[in-house]
Design a protein around this motif. Structure first.
Motif, PDB file in Angstrom:
ATOM      1  N   GLU A 210       0.810  -1.222   0.000  1.00 31.24           N
ATOM      2  CA  GLU A 210       0.000   0.000   0.000  1.00 31.24           C
ATOM      3  C   GLU A 210       0.846   1.276   0.000  1.00 31.24           C
ATOM      4  OE1 GLU A 210       0.719  -0.895   4.351  1.00 31.24           O
ATOM      5  OE2 GLU A 210       0.276  -2.030   2.539  1.00 31.24           O
ATOM      6  N   VAL A 211       2.065   1.220   0.526  1.00 31.39           N
ATOM      7  CA  VAL A 211       2.907   2.417   0.550  1.00 31.39           C
ATOM      8  C   VAL A 211       3.202   2.889  -0.874  1.00 31.39           C
ATOM      9  CG1 VAL A 211       5.187   3.315   1.126  1.00 31.39           C
ATOM     10  CG2 VAL A 211       3.930   1.957   2.801  1.00 31.39           C
ATOM     11  N   ILE A 212       3.585   1.955  -1.735  1.00 41.12           N
ATOM     12  CA  ILE A 212       3.918   2.304  -3.125  1.00 41.12           C
ATOM     13  C   ILE A 212       2.691   2.859  -3.840  1.00 41.12           C
ATOM     14  CG2 ILE A 212       4.703   1.392  -5.341  1.00 41.12           C
ATOM     15  CD1 ILE A 212       6.279  -0.720  -3.764  1.00 41.12           C
ATOM     16  N   VAL A 213       1.563   2.162  -3.708  1.00 41.29           N
ATOM     17  CA  VAL A 213       0.358   2.573  -4.432  1.00 41.29           C
ATOM     18  C   VAL A 213      -0.146   3.923  -3.939  1.00 41.29           C
ATOM     19  CG1 VAL A 213      -2.002   1.946  -5.043  1.00 41.29           C
ATOM     20  CG2 VAL A 213      -0.263   0.166  -4.831  1.00 41.29           C
ATOM     21  N   THR A 214      -0.178   4.109  -2.611  1.00 34.33           N
ATOM     22  CA  THR A 214      -0.709   5.372  -2.087  1.00 34.33           C
ATOM     23  C   THR A 214       0.176   6.558  -2.453  1.00 34.33           C
ATOM     24  OG1 THR A 214       0.333   4.840   0.060  1.00 34.33           O
ATOM     25  CG2 THR A 214      -2.024   4.366  -0.173  1.00 34.33           C
ATOM     26  N   ILE A 215       1.475   6.355  -2.489  1.00 34.53           N
ATOM     27  CA  ILE A 215       2.362   7.448  -2.915  1.00 34.53           C
ATOM     28  C   ILE A 215       2.061   7.838  -4.363  1.00 34.53           C
ATOM     29  CG2 ILE A 215       4.752   8.027  -3.506  1.00 34.53           C
ATOM     30  CD1 ILE A 215       5.644   6.448  -1.066  1.00 34.53           C
ATOM     31  N   MET A 216       1.931   6.843  -5.231  1.00 31.95           N
ATOM     32  CA  MET A 216       1.637   7.137  -6.630  1.00 31.95           C
ATOM     33  C   MET A 216       0.252   7.749  -6.806  1.00 31.95           C
ATOM     34  SD  MET A 216       4.350   6.350  -8.309  1.00 31.95           S
ATOM     35  CE  MET A 216       5.208   7.003  -6.887  1.00 31.95           C
ATOM     36  N   MET A 217      -0.704   7.310  -5.979  1.00 30.10           N
ATOM     37  CA  MET A 217      -2.059   7.851  -6.071  1.00 30.10           C
ATOM     38  C   MET A 217      -2.104   9.329  -5.703  1.00 30.10           C
ATOM     39  SD  MET A 217      -4.246   5.516  -7.107  1.00 30.10           S
ATOM     40  CE  MET A 217      -5.846   6.009  -6.486  1.00 30.10           C
ATOM     41  N   ASN A 218      -1.166   9.785  -4.898  1.00 30.98           N
ATOM     42  CA  ASN A 218      -1.094  11.213  -4.572  1.00 30.98           C
ATOM     43  C   ASN A 218      -0.893  12.048  -5.829  1.00 30.98           C
ATOM     44  OD1 ASN A 218      -1.418  11.069  -1.761  1.00 30.98           O
ATOM     45  ND2 ASN A 218       0.761  10.713  -1.430  1.00 30.98           N
TER      46      ASN A 218
END
Length: 348
Positions: A136-144
């Protein structure tokens, strides 16, 4: 010394150490510590306007902190609060500018839409984590970054005709309060503080008083054990990110319906979502702790603006103080070790 008392002492010690480091930096730079911290204090409590602005700053901090803390309590690290906040902001303004209804319908609808938008943005990394084990860290950073550019597109091409700022929301969707304006010398303090406090209570009830909260905490502590106990781990991961995203979406609504009452093109992130990580960490990922930590960080941020005016101390000193506080809280095992050693010596 009980663990509860130790957990309370750690952030307090971290705050003291942060202020001490700030004092050392001011002395080394040739500034007066007394004047610097006096200006900081006056920037928070010196005038009713400053006090109102502090509460205004604290309001989104509480909600962004709750978003990060809720995910933490369920074993997830939601770095995407900033993006979830942005989509909630734009969603709230969209309802505020396009729907025309009485306040008792319009304002709740705007808040619910903002929470739903944030929850949707949180659902995506939650689903990917639960279904495909994507971190989730990778995905949430990119979703920003996706949220930043998507909201900018919506503002210029959907909500406006190629403008960089939307119209002001209708008064029926506004969180602004004439009462607060009068008692705080026309600061931007608004009724969103009540929404933030209610959200903190809701988080406490969910986590501490419901069976679903027990499941979420159990999944956060040990997914395998939770699975063998008959809990649906995947579903609970998605639930956790949905709720976390909803809190973040409400944080955006506080800005769109309260502080600014419009949405505009942004060249970079607001920082409120990222500050929520510091608030959650300092608050020990508890609802009460988040409220108190938001008060501290919000006060420091607003009070810092007065330091260059009264004492000549640059605002960056407060940023260093905040960073040191978070550093010591993050490395709390060092403080915990010192407390344990003092306890042993005291017992001899």
């Amino acid at each position: 010394m009980s663990n509860r008392l130790t957990n309370l002492l750690i952030p307090l010690i971290a705050i003291v150490l942060g202020l001490l480091v700030g004092a050392i930096i001011m002395l080394a730079s040739g500034y007066s510590v007394t004047e610097g911290y006096s200006a900081l204090w006056n920037g928070v409590f010196g005038e009713t306007y400053y006090m109102g602005e502090t509460i205004r700053q604290v309001t989104p901090y509480i909600l962004s902190g709750l978003a990060v803390a809720f995910a933490f309590r369920t074993g997830l690290f939601n770095i995407g609060v900033e993006g979830q906040m942005l989509v909630g902001w734009v969603a709230a303004v969209w309802i505020g500018t396009t729907v025309h209804a009485p306040m008792y319908i319009h304002l709740p609808l705007a808040l619910i839409t903002a929470a739903a938008a944030g929850a949707l943005w949180g659902f995506i990394p939650g689903f990917l984590k639960a279904r495909f084990y994507v971190h989730e860290v990778i995905v949430t950073i990119m979703m920003n970054y996706i949220a930043l550019h998507v909201t900018n597109y919506l503002i210029s091409n959907v909500l406006t005709d190629n403008k960089d700022k939307t119209d002001k929301i209708d008064a029926t969707a506004s969180l602004r309060s004439g009462f607060f304006e009068q008692i705080t010398d026309f600061s931007r303090m608004h009724n969103g503080i009540f929404v933030a406090i209610i959200a903190a209570v809701v988080m406490w009830i969910i986590i501490q008083k419901t069976s679903k909260g027990f499941e979420l905490r159990a999944v956060g502590m040990n997914q395998q054990a939770s699975h063998y106990a008959g809990m649906n781990v995947r579903r609970n991961i998605i639930y956790a990110m949905l709720i976390s995203g909803a809190f973040a979406g409400l944080a955006g609504a506080m800005e769109g319906l309260g502080t600014f009452e419009y949405a505009s093109i942004k060249g970079s992130f607001t920082g409120v979502g990222f500050d929520g990580i510091a608030v959650a960490l300092l608050g020990g990922n508890t609802a009460v702790g988040v409220v108190l930590a938001a008060l501290l960080l919000g006060g420091l941020k607003v009070g810092a603006l007065n330091m260059p005016l009264e004492s000549g101390v640059p605002t960056e000193v407060v940023d260093i103080v905040i960073a040191i506080i978070i550093l010591f809280v993050a490395s709390s095992y060092i403080i915990r070790l010192v407390i344990q050693q003092m306890k042993k010596k005291g017992g001899k």
